[in-house]
Design a protein around this motif. Structure first.
Motif, PDB file in Angstrom:
ATOM      1  N   LEU A  60     -46.004  -6.163  79.818  1.00 60.27           N
ATOM      2  CA  LEU A  60     -45.169  -6.474  80.983  1.00 60.27           C
ATOM      3  C   LEU A  60     -43.954  -7.321  80.634  1.00 60.27           C
ATOM      4  N   ASP A  61     -43.758  -7.626  79.384  1.00 63.03           N
ATOM      5  CA  ASP A  61     -42.650  -8.482  78.952  1.00 63.03           C
ATOM      6  C   ASP A  61     -41.300  -7.970  79.467  1.00 63.03           C
ATOM      7  N   GLU A  62     -41.030  -6.689  79.304  1.00 63.58           N
ATOM      8  CA  GLU A  62     -39.766  -6.115  79.768  1.00 63.58           C
ATOM      9  C   GLU A  62     -39.648  -6.195  81.288  1.00 63.58           C
ATOM     10  N   PHE A  63     -40.743  -5.978  81.998  1.00 62.72           N
ATOM     11  CA  PHE A  63     -40.758  -6.087  83.461  1.00 62.72           C
ATOM     12  C   PHE A  63     -40.359  -7.496  83.889  1.00 62.72           C
ATOM     13  N   PHE A  64     -40.958  -8.521  83.266  1.00 62.50           N
ATOM     14  CA  PHE A  64     -40.630  -9.904  83.611  1.00 62.50           C
ATOM     15  C   PHE A  64     -39.179 -10.227  83.248  1.00 62.50           C
ATOM     16  N   TYR A  65     -38.734  -9.787  82.083  1.00 66.24           N
ATOM     17  CA  TYR A  65     -37.356 -10.027  81.644  1.00 66.24           C
ATOM     18  C   TYR A  65     -36.369  -9.449  82.664  1.00 66.24           C
ATOM     19  N   ASN A  66     -36.629  -8.229  83.114  1.00 70.06           N
ATOM     20  CA  ASN A  66     -35.744  -7.582  84.089  1.00 70.06           C
ATOM     21  C   ASN A  66     -35.776  -8.297  85.435  1.00 70.06           C
ATOM     22  N   LEU A  67     -36.946  -8.766  85.860  1.00 68.68           N
ATOM     23  CA  LEU A  67     -37.012  -9.531  87.107  1.00 68.68           C
ATOM     24  C   LEU A  67     -36.129 -10.772  87.019  1.00 68.68           C
ATOM     25  N   LEU A  68     -36.222 -11.476  85.905  1.00 66.12           N
ATOM     26  CA  LEU A  68     -35.391 -12.664  85.717  1.00 66.12           C
ATOM     27  C   LEU A  68     -33.910 -12.302  85.725  1.00 66.12           C
TER      28      LEU A  68
END
Length: 120
Positions: A60-68
């Motif tokens: 989920l790292d990319e998902f969290f990065y994009n949310l930020l």
């Protein structure tokens, strides 16, 4: 919030592992930003540190990065950058960001030193 099927499945996996929320620490500057740390917590704020949960958080790292990146008003990955912590509620999909923006300031001072007093 529209979620990709992959992200929905990963979030469902966190729910199945009794993860209530995820803490995300992040930082950026220069021309790079990253997720520094993630931690899964249950409803009593106890850490859930199983291999399966670690793998899911990594996925989920990319998902969290994009949310930020999509919700922080300032450019936290370039120039002086920024950092902070975010909380992702797995059940409600709510996302809370506590962000700090780094600001560089320059002050110019001009003065003259005349003649022999410089050497004396």
């Amino acid at each position: 919030m529209r979620l990709k099927i992959k992200d929905r499945m990963l979030i469902a996996s966190l729910r199945d592992s009794n993860v209530y929320k995820v803490i995300i620490d992040y930082s950026g500057g220069g021309d790079d930003g990253c997720i520094d740390y993630t931690e899964a917590l249950d409803s009593e704020d106890k850490s859930i540190d199983t291999d399966q949960v670690k793998k899911t958080l990594n996925a989920l790292d990319e998902f969290f990065y994009n949310l930020l990146s999509n919700h922080i008003e300032y450019d936290w990955v370039n120039n002086s950058g920024g950092n902070g912590s975010a909380t992702f509620n797995v059940a409600t999909l709510e996302f809370e960001i506590d962000h700090y923006q780094n600001i560089q300031e320059n002050y110019e001072y001009k003065f003259e030193i005349n003649g022999p007093s410089v050497i004396a």
